[in-house]
Write a protein that holds these residues in place. Structure first.
Motif, PDB file in Angstrom:
ATOM      1  N   HIS A  93     -11.316 -14.428  13.874  1.00 40.68           N
ATOM      2  CA  HIS A  93     -10.475 -14.352  15.069  1.00 40.68           C
ATOM      3  C   HIS A  93     -10.856 -15.463  16.046  1.00 40.68           C
ATOM      4  O   HIS A  93     -10.198 -15.658  17.054  1.00 40.68           O
ATOM      5  N   ALA A 108       1.740  -5.197   3.064  1.00 42.47           N
ATOM      6  CA  ALA A 108       0.719  -5.927   3.822  1.00 42.47           C
ATOM      7  C   ALA A 108       0.783  -7.430   3.551  1.00 42.47           C
ATOM      8  O   ALA A 108       0.446  -8.230   4.428  1.00 42.47           O
ATOM      9  N   PHE A 163       3.613   0.520   2.717  1.00 49.10           N
ATOM     10  CA  PHE A 163       3.479  -0.550   3.715  1.00 49.10           C
ATOM     11  C   PHE A 163       3.248  -1.873   3.010  1.00 49.10           C
ATOM     12  O   PHE A 163       2.351  -1.986   2.172  1.00 49.10           O
ATOM     13  N   THR A 187      -3.325 -12.054  13.911  1.00 50.13           N
ATOM     14  CA  THR A 187      -3.598 -10.884  14.734  1.00 50.13           C
ATOM     15  C   THR A 187      -4.096  -9.728  13.858  1.00 50.13           C
ATOM     16  O   THR A 187      -3.966  -9.768  12.624  1.00 50.13           O
ATOM     17  N   SER A 188      -4.621  -8.713  14.523  1.00 48.21           N
ATOM     18  CA  SER A 188      -5.127  -7.549  13.805  1.00 48.21           C
ATOM     19  C   SER A 188      -3.979  -6.899  13.011  1.00 48.21           C
ATOM     20  O   SER A 188      -2.888  -6.709  13.544  1.00 48.21           O
ATOM     21  N   GLY A 189      -4.252  -6.611  11.736  1.00 49.77           N
ATOM     22  CA  GLY A 189      -3.244  -5.970  10.895  1.00 49.77           C
ATOM     23  C   GLY A 189      -2.292  -6.946  10.223  1.00 49.77           C
ATOM     24  O   GLY A 189      -1.349  -6.536   9.541  1.00 49.77           O
ATOM     25  N   SER A 190      -2.543  -8.259  10.384  1.00 53.45           N
ATOM     26  CA  SER A 190      -1.610  -9.252   9.824  1.00 53.45           C
ATOM     27  C   SER A 190      -1.773  -9.433   8.314  1.00 53.45           C
ATOM     28  O   SER A 190      -0.892 -10.003   7.664  1.00 53.45           O
ATOM     29  N   GLY A 191      -2.904  -8.985   7.755  1.00 48.82           N
ATOM     30  CA  GLY A 191      -3.067  -9.041   6.296  1.00 48.82           C
ATOM     31  C   GLY A 191      -4.220  -9.918   5.826  1.00 48.82           C
ATOM     32  O   GLY A 191      -4.373 -10.163   4.625  1.00 48.82           O
ATOM     33  N   LYS A 192      -5.077 -10.354   6.752  1.00 52.62           N
ATOM     34  CA  LYS A 192      -6.163 -11.287   6.407  1.00 52.62           C
ATOM     35  C   LYS A 192      -7.142 -10.679   5.407  1.00 52.62           C
ATOM     36  O   LYS A 192      -7.469 -11.290   4.385  1.00 52.62           O
ATOM     37  N   PHE A 241       0.865  -1.180   0.000  1.00 53.84           N
ATOM     38  CA  PHE A 241       0.000   0.000   0.000  1.00 53.84           C
ATOM     39  C   PHE A 241       0.896   1.222   0.000  1.00 53.84           C
ATOM     40  O   PHE A 241       1.711   1.394   0.910  1.00 53.84           O
TER      41      PHE A 241
HETATM   42  N1  LIG Z   1      -5.566   1.020   1.904  1.00 52.51           N
HETATM   43  C1  LIG Z   1      -4.540   0.862   2.763  1.00 52.51           C
HETATM   44  N2  LIG Z   1      -3.528   1.774   2.801  1.00 52.51           N
HETATM   45  C2  LIG Z   1      -2.474   1.618   3.643  1.00 52.51           C
HETATM   46  N3  LIG Z   1      -2.352   0.563   4.479  1.00 52.51           N
HETATM   47  C3  LIG Z   1      -3.328  -0.371   4.484  1.00 52.51           C
HETATM   48  C4  LIG Z   1      -4.471  -0.268   3.628  1.00 52.51           C
HETATM   49  N4  LIG Z   1      -5.275  -1.345   3.855  1.00 52.51           N
HETATM   50  C5  LIG Z   1      -4.660  -2.066   4.808  1.00 52.51           C
HETATM   51  N5  LIG Z   1      -3.489  -1.487   5.183  1.00 52.51           N
HETATM   52  C6  LIG Z   1      -2.560  -2.000   6.185  1.00 52.51           C
HETATM   53  O1  LIG Z   1      -2.236  -3.343   5.844  1.00 52.51           O
HETATM   54  C7  LIG Z   1      -2.144  -4.144   7.022  1.00 52.51           C
HETATM   55  C8  LIG Z   1      -3.051  -5.345   6.885  1.00 52.51           C
HETATM   56  O2  LIG Z   1      -4.398  -4.906   6.934  1.00 52.51           O
HETATM   57  P1  LIG Z   1      -5.612  -5.939   6.931  1.00 52.51           P
HETATM   58  O3  LIG Z   1      -6.870  -5.148   6.922  1.00 52.51           O
HETATM   59  O4  LIG Z   1      -5.400  -6.914   5.841  1.00 52.51           O
HETATM   60  O5  LIG Z   1      -5.406  -6.666   8.342  1.00 52.51           O
HETATM   61  P2  LIG Z   1      -6.316  -7.752   9.053  1.00 52.51           P
HETATM   62  O6  LIG Z   1      -5.434  -8.901   9.377  1.00 52.51           O
HETATM   63  O7  LIG Z   1      -7.522  -8.037   8.246  1.00 52.51           O
HETATM   64  O8  LIG Z   1      -6.690  -6.984  10.396  1.00 52.51           O
HETATM   65  P3  LIG Z   1      -8.046  -7.026  11.292  1.00 52.51           P
HETATM   66  O9  LIG Z   1      -8.049  -8.371  11.961  1.00 52.51           O
HETATM   67  O10 LIG Z   1      -7.825  -5.910  12.271  1.00 52.51           O
HETATM   68  O11 LIG Z   1      -9.208  -6.798  10.383  1.00 52.51           O
HETATM   69  C9  LIG Z   1      -2.477  -3.227   8.186  1.00 52.51           C
HETATM   70  O12 LIG Z   1      -1.274  -2.799   8.805  1.00 52.51           O
HETATM   71  C10 LIG Z   1      -3.189  -2.064   7.561  1.00 52.51           C
HETATM   72  O13 LIG Z   1      -2.989  -0.867   8.275  1.00 52.51           O
END
Ligand SMILES: Nc1ncnc2c1ncn2[C@@H]1O[C@H](COP(=O)(O)OP(=O)(O)OP(=O)(O)O)[C@@H](O)[C@H]1O
Length: 232
Positions: free
Chosen positions: A203, A22, A20, A41-46, A13
């Protein structure tokens, strides 16, 4: 046969100040008919991964094959048609139109079908589908008047109306209590046993325990891939 094949997937991203990563060189194959939980975990990329699988977003590099067809390089129109034909979506917040009736919500994906005969054939399946999901008695009720569990059943019916091969579910039980969550997961399991491939981001270890396989992601990489022995 593998219905989903992703190889060396990266997602970066870019924002004005920085970028970043992801997803980090992630490879994953999912067999036709598998029911798989994606945890982490939250933010892991799911969600990032699910969005790419759902052709809602594209990878920065790497390849994605859905049903043997390469997804990269397809036009937006082709992606929209793949989303509508081959994939069904179930979201945590249901993503329904609250002031529409149950039947209007479930039939919405058919609006994008050009083939009128096919549209009619699929619409004719509505009563049986609602019956199967135990919401036939709510057919003409507005969605805003339903419980959370009933709303998720409507969303599942909508995901199934076009008979897709793959259902992608992002935290499908995240807004539901434990008992209702179990009902919804058992319903998804029954749909899986009829042959649909189901990918669930969750989760909840109890939800993952109902799947055939659990993949755990951390920092955009797969750190665990476990076949589960089902107790259900
Ligand atoms: N459009 C974007 N621009 C910049 N960073 C992004 C964008 N979308 C996601 N990210 C970043 O990518 C990483 C993964 O995000 P993602 O939503 O896939 O996590 P997740 O595992 O689904 O988290 P959660 O369990 O909290 O939903 C995070 O650090 C998030 O901040």
């Amino acid at each position: 046969m593998n219905i989903i094949e992703i190889e060396n997937l990266n997602k970066i991203f870019k924002t004005r100040q920085n970028h970043f990563q992801a997803l980090n060189d992630l490879s994953l194959t999912i067999a036709k008919g598998e029911m798989i939980a994606i945890m982490g975990t939250s933010g892991s990329g799911k969600t990032t991964l699910l969005n790419i699988l759902g052709c809602i977003d594209h990878a920065s590099s790497g390849s994605y094959r859905l049903n043997q067809k390469l997804i990269e390089g397809k036009s937006l129109q082709a992606l929209a048609s793949i989303r509508n034909r081959d994939l069904g979506f179930v979201m945590q917040d249901f993503a329904l139109v609250d002031h529409y009736s149950v039947q209007k919500n479930v039939l919405l994906p058919l609006n994008y079908l050009k083939d009128h005969k096919l549209r009619k054939e699929r619409a004719a399946r509505l009563p049986a589908l609602l019956e199967k999901l135990h919401i036939r008695h709510k057919q003409i009720e507005k969605v805003m008047n339903l419980s959370g569990g009933q709303k998720q059943r409507v969303a599942i019916a909508r995901a199934l109306i076009n008979e897709p091969e793959v259902i992608l579910a992002d935290e499908p039980t995240g807004a539901l209590d434990q008992k209702t969550s179990q009902e919804i997961i058992q319903l998804l399991r029954a749909i899986n046993q009829e042959g649909k491939t189901i990918v669930i981001v969750t989760h909840d270890p109890n939800i993952a325990a109902c799947c055939d396989r659990m993949v755990r992601i951390e920092d955009g990489r797969i750190i665990e891939d476990t076949k589960l022995i089902l107790s259900v």
